[in-house]
Write an enzyme that holds these catalytic residues in place. Structure first.
Site, short mmCIF file in Angstrom:
data_model
loop_
_atom_site.label_atom_id
_atom_site.label_comp_id
_atom_site.label_asym_id
_atom_site.label_seq_id
_atom_site.Cartn_x
_atom_site.Cartn_y
_atom_site.Cartn_z
N HIS A 1 0.15 -2.29 15.06
CA HIS A 1 -0.10 -1.07 14.30
C HIS A 1 -1.46 -0.66 13.98
O HIS A 1 -1.66 0.48 13.67
CB HIS A 1 0.52 -1.87 12.76
CG HIS A 1 0.30 -1.08 11.62
ND1 HIS A 1 -0.58 -1.61 10.55
CD2 HIS A 1 0.34 0.31 11.17
CE1 HIS A 1 -0.68 -0.85 9.59
NE2 HIS A 1 -0.04 0.36 10.03
N TYR B 1 11.05 0.09 7.67
CA TYR B 1 9.66 -0.53 8.15
C TYR B 1 9.15 0.30 9.36
O TYR B 1 7.96 0.88 9.47
CB TYR B 1 9.85 -1.98 8.48
CG TYR B 1 8.49 -2.68 9.12
CD1 TYR B 1 7.79 -3.33 8.11
CD2 TYR B 1 8.08 -2.28 9.96
CE1 TYR B 1 6.75 -3.96 8.31
CE2 TYR B 1 6.69 -2.90 10.60
CZ TYR B 1 5.93 -3.72 9.59
OH TYR B 1 4.82 -4.42 9.66
N ASP C 1 -2.97 -8.90 5.64
CA ASP C 1 -1.73 -9.54 5.24
C ASP C 1 -1.47 -10.85 6.29
O ASP C 1 -0.80 -11.64 5.97
CB ASP C 1 -0.84 -8.61 5.22
CG ASP C 1 -0.41 -7.65 6.31
OD1 ASP C 1 -1.49 -7.34 6.71
OD2 ASP C 1 0.63 -7.19 6.79
N HIS D 1 -3.55 -9.60 14.78
CA HIS D 1 -3.85 -8.33 14.02
C HIS D 1 -4.85 -8.39 12.97
O HIS D 1 -4.59 -9.47 12.14
CB HIS D 1 -2.35 -7.89 13.44
CG HIS D 1 -2.42 -6.57 12.89
ND1 HIS D 1 -3.29 -5.54 12.81
CD2 HIS D 1 -1.41 -5.92 12.09
CE1 HIS D 1 -3.28 -4.48 12.14
NE2 HIS D 1 -1.95 -4.80 11.35
N ASP E 1 3.41 -7.05 13.79
CA ASP E 1 4.03 -5.94 12.86
C ASP E 1 5.12 -5.43 13.52
O ASP E 1 6.23 -5.19 12.71
CB ASP E 1 3.02 -4.95 12.65
CG ASP E 1 2.02 -5.12 11.25
OD1 ASP E 1 2.53 -6.03 10.61
OD2 ASP E 1 1.10 -4.43 11.21
N HIS F 1 6.73 -10.06 9.91
CA HIS F 1 7.01 -9.83 8.26
C HIS F 1 8.65 -9.86 8.67
O HIS F 1 9.33 -9.47 9.55
CB HIS F 1 6.75 -8.22 7.90
CG HIS F 1 5.24 -8.21 7.67
ND1 HIS F 1 4.69 -8.44 6.42
CD2 HIS F 1 4.60 -7.20 8.39
CE1 HIS F 1 3.56 -8.12 6.58
NE2 HIS F 1 3.40 -7.25 7.54
N GLU G 1 -5.34 -6.72 10.20
CA GLU G 1 -4.86 -6.41 8.62
C GLU G 1 -4.72 -7.63 7.90
O GLU G 1 -4.06 -8.92 8.32
CB GLU G 1 -3.80 -5.82 8.88
CG GLU G 1 -3.57 -4.64 7.60
CD GLU G 1 -2.52 -3.64 7.32
OE1 GLU G 1 -1.89 -3.44 8.36
OE2 GLU G 1 -2.39 -2.88 6.41
N HIS H 1 0.75 -1.41 -0.07
CA HIS H 1 -0.25 0.16 -0.01
C HIS H 1 0.94 1.12 -0.03
O HIS H 1 0.67 2.37 0.95
CB HIS H 1 -1.27 0.06 0.97
CG HIS H 1 -0.76 -0.22 2.54
ND1 HIS H 1 0.35 0.23 3.10
CD2 HIS H 1 -1.31 -1.14 3.39
CE1 HIS H 1 0.39 -0.16 4.39
NE2 HIS H 1 -0.60 -1.16 4.48
#
Ligand code: FEO
Length: 393
Positions: A142, A189, A80, A76, A161, A220, A78, A22
């Site tokens: 996040h 990051y 991903d 989380h 994250d 990640h 999100e 994004h």
């Protein structure tokens, strides 16, 4: 799969082809890290982006029959990390989805499903057999739903994250790829994903300060497992969360007929002559997420643009919008540029730096059409101010 220690495995997905997350440029791709804990109640920590599901499943199948999974912990919401929960639940429909209160809200909004949620709060523990998993809510690190899971018997932290990097590799551990590369990616990051939430990061670090950590397994990139690397990344997070400036100058600009570029180049040369670290970023060939990665180590940020149709260039507008969202506080700012017949548009440069939390070093330097040698010499004034700041503060 990759064994992290007895009973704990990485079962994620390596996204080699990802080039933009994004808007964050990811020239090295990324990974979405799912972790399987093999215990009496097999537990999966997070899943992967939807298109990585098959690969994640293959990795899980190397270890157990996925239908045996009892808990899917969603640290989380999100997508991903949550993007494969629905498909996985079709194989293990008895599994409970463990998440924070905001996590349940978020997962219901994203997937419109009435899953068997097990909602946890900070300090709660979940026994999965020989192990206890403890949860730490980390709102805004996040998203509001974010939390970390800690395996008490293993001293392993799964902070989602936090401490991550967008970096694809076959290696799973930071020291295998080279710690400098891992730190560089973690810096970019943090700057692009976590920077606005310094206060919340400090609270999370405080909450985690009492636990022993033998490995940090983020969602990640690479895993931190050497004592010195764990200490280093935590110490960097403290520094960044306090918005401590570095010692460099970043010059960010775009140009139409090279006048603003001439000013940027002269500023660069004058600052460099003073032996101050300086980075020149032309927005025509430097991605805004790479500029932000430089700004996290800067004490002074100089932004320059020409005027087009009474406004700054759209590329600079996009950069400033991004900067205002990320708010790298405690830096000094300076604005410059060239104009033809109207210079009101420069106010946007100044206002944007102030809105980003920066203090302007001096009035902006705006030059009509093409700068002459006297005007370029005049830039020494601002460089003298920078020199004093670097020496005195
Ligand atoms: Fe990697 Fe905020 O998701």
């Amino acid at each position: 799969m990759v064994k992290i220690k007895e009973g704990i495995y990485w079962t994620g997905y390596i996204d080699w082809d990802l080039r933009s997350f994004h808007g964050y440029s990811t020239p090295s791709g990324s990974t979405y890290n799912a972790y399987l804990i093999l215990d009496e109640q097999p537990t999966l920590l997070d899943t992967v982006k939807h298109y990585g599901y098959d690969e994640m499943l293959l990795r899980i199948k190397e270890i157990i029959d996925p239908s045996k999974i009892k808990y899917i912990i969603s640290n989380h919401t999100e997508m991903d990390h949550s993007g494969s929960i629905e498909k996985l639940l079709s194989i293990c429909p008895q599994a409970q989805v463990v998440c924070s209160p905001k996590g349940e809200e978020g997962l219901r909004r994203h997937f419109k499903k009435n899953w068997d949620f097990k909602v946890v709060n900070s300090g709660d523990t979940l026994n999965i057999g020989r192990r206890n998993l403890k949860f730490f809510l980390m709102p805004m690190v996040h998203w509001p739903d974010s939390m970390a899971t800690y395996s008490v018997e293993d001293n392993i932290l799964f902070p989602n994250d936090a401490f991550g990097q967008h970096f694809a590799s076959y290696e799973r551990f930071a020291e295998e790829i080279g710690i400098d590369i891992a730190i560089k990616e973690a810096t970019k990051y943090y700057a692009n994903i976590v920077m606005p939430y310094g206060g919340q990061v400090l609270k999370a670090l405080e909450a985690l300060s009492g636990i022993k950590i033998d490995a940090i397994c983020p969602s990640h990139g690479l895993i931190w497992r050497r004592k010195e690397d764990i200490e280093r990344i935590i110490s960097l997070y403290k520094k960044w969360a306090n918005y401590e400036p570095g010692k460099s100058v970043v010059i960010v600009y775009d140009t139409m007929w090279h006048s603003t570029q001439m000013m940027a180049n002269v500023l660069y040369e004058l600052i460099d002559k003073e032996n101050i670290a300086v980075k020149l970023c032309n927005l025509q060939n430097t991605h805004i997420s790479d500029v932000i990665a430089e700004i996290i180590s800067a004490k002074v940020v100089m932004v320059g643009s020409p005027i087009l149709n009474n406004k700054i260039l759209p590329s600079m507008g996009a950069f400033l919008t991004y900067l205002k969202g990320l708010k790298p506080k405690n830096r000094y700012g300076f604005t410059f540029g060239s104009y033809g017949w109207a210079k009101a548009g420069f106010k946007e440069l100044e206002d944007s730096l102030k809105e980003s939390g920066m203090e302007l070093l001096a009035e902006g330097k705006y030059i009509n059409y093409v700068p002459d040698s006297i005007e370029l010499d005049g830039l020494k004034e601002i460089v003298d101010k920078i020199k004093n700041i670097m020496l005195n503060k």
